[in-house]
Design a protein around this motif. Sequence first.
Motif, short mmCIF file in Angstrom:
data_model
loop_
_atom_site.label_atom_id
_atom_site.label_comp_id
_atom_site.label_asym_id
_atom_site.label_seq_id
_atom_site.Cartn_x
_atom_site.Cartn_y
_atom_site.Cartn_z
N ALA A 112 97.94 17.76 61.35
CA ALA A 112 96.71 18.00 62.37
C ALA A 112 97.18 17.96 63.71
O ALA A 112 96.33 18.42 64.65
CB ALA A 112 95.97 16.75 62.42
N LYS A 113 98.46 18.23 64.01
CA LYS A 113 99.08 18.32 65.22
C LYS A 113 98.57 19.94 65.76
O LYS A 113 98.71 20.64 65.01
CB LYS A 113 100.39 17.97 65.49
N ILE A 114 98.44 20.17 66.92
CA ILE A 114 98.23 21.26 67.64
C ILE A 114 99.67 21.63 68.42
O ILE A 114 100.15 21.04 68.83
CB ILE A 114 96.99 21.53 68.56
N PHE A 115 100.04 22.99 68.06
CA PHE A 115 101.11 23.41 68.66
C PHE A 115 100.92 24.58 69.39
O PHE A 115 99.47 25.10 69.85
CB PHE A 115 102.24 24.00 67.64
N LYS A 116 101.89 25.51 70.23
CA LYS A 116 101.58 26.17 71.14
C LYS A 116 102.60 27.34 70.86
O LYS A 116 103.61 27.21 70.40
CB LYS A 116 101.72 25.74 72.65
N VAL A 117 102.16 28.79 71.45
CA VAL A 117 103.12 29.72 71.29
C VAL A 117 103.89 29.60 72.45
O VAL A 117 103.53 29.55 73.79
CB VAL A 117 102.27 31.05 71.79
N ALA A 118 105.31 29.82 72.28
CA ALA A 118 106.36 29.83 73.19
C ALA A 118 107.02 31.02 73.51
O ALA A 118 107.43 31.15 74.88
CB ALA A 118 107.45 28.86 72.51
N LYS A 119 106.79 31.97 72.86
CA LYS A 119 106.98 33.48 72.97
C LYS A 119 106.43 34.41 72.29
O LYS A 119 106.12 33.96 71.18
CB LYS A 119 108.68 33.48 72.57
N ILE A 120 106.32 35.40 72.68
CA ILE A 120 105.89 36.76 72.08
C ILE A 120 106.81 37.64 71.69
O ILE A 120 107.56 37.95 72.52
CB ILE A 120 104.68 37.22 72.82
N LEU A 121 107.07 38.26 70.42
CA LEU A 121 108.00 39.28 69.90
C LEU A 121 107.28 40.32 69.33
O LEU A 121 105.96 40.43 68.91
CB LEU A 121 109.01 38.69 68.99
N ASP A 122 108.25 41.49 69.19
CA ASP A 122 107.86 42.83 68.44
C ASP A 122 106.46 43.09 68.61
O ASP A 122 105.47 43.31 67.52
CB ASP A 122 107.82 42.38 66.86
N ASP A 123 105.87 43.54 69.85
CA ASP A 123 104.56 44.19 69.90
C ASP A 123 103.43 43.31 69.49
O ASP A 123 102.51 43.95 68.79
CB ASP A 123 104.63 45.67 69.67
N ASP A 124 103.50 42.14 69.66
CA ASP A 124 102.48 41.05 69.21
C ASP A 124 102.41 41.02 67.49
O ASP A 124 101.32 40.37 67.21
CB ASP A 124 101.02 41.60 69.72
N MET A 125 103.30 41.49 67.11
CA MET A 125 103.32 41.17 65.61
C MET A 125 103.88 39.90 64.98
O MET A 125 103.80 39.26 64.25
CB MET A 125 104.15 42.38 64.93
#
Length: 131
Positions: free
Chosen positions: A2-15
């Motif tokens: 149930a833990k919520i995580f976060k986006v740390a980095k964005i790669l490959d044109d948002d794919m």
Amino acid sequence: MAKIFKVAKILDDDMKLVLNAGTNEKIKEGYRFLIYSLGEDVLDPDTKQSLGPLEIIKGTGIVVHVQEQICTIESDMEIKGKTIQTKVKPLAWMQHLSMYGEGERTEIRQEDPMEKPFENPQVGDFAKYIP
């Protein structure tokens, strides 16, 4: 999980996105995550009590690589292929067959679906496991 995580980095044109969770959080390849941000607070129309913030969905993705403290997810969304209708006329030498029902006809085909990227992902967006 149930833990919520976060986006740390964005790669490959948002794919592809990197999340701040890995084997240390028991994440495995093939797990699926919902990516979202938080919108405005929603109020109950009767009691005026807060029902919590609206989740703004940015997409879903599958874990494709796991390290100790991070994992990489890839969008699993698709844009449906267009339906294409094409009028097909018989070849000149076949035109005499039109009196037998072999005249112009319509062919319908479906384009293959395309992969769809996450919608405007940002570092710090939330990620939660979806079974």
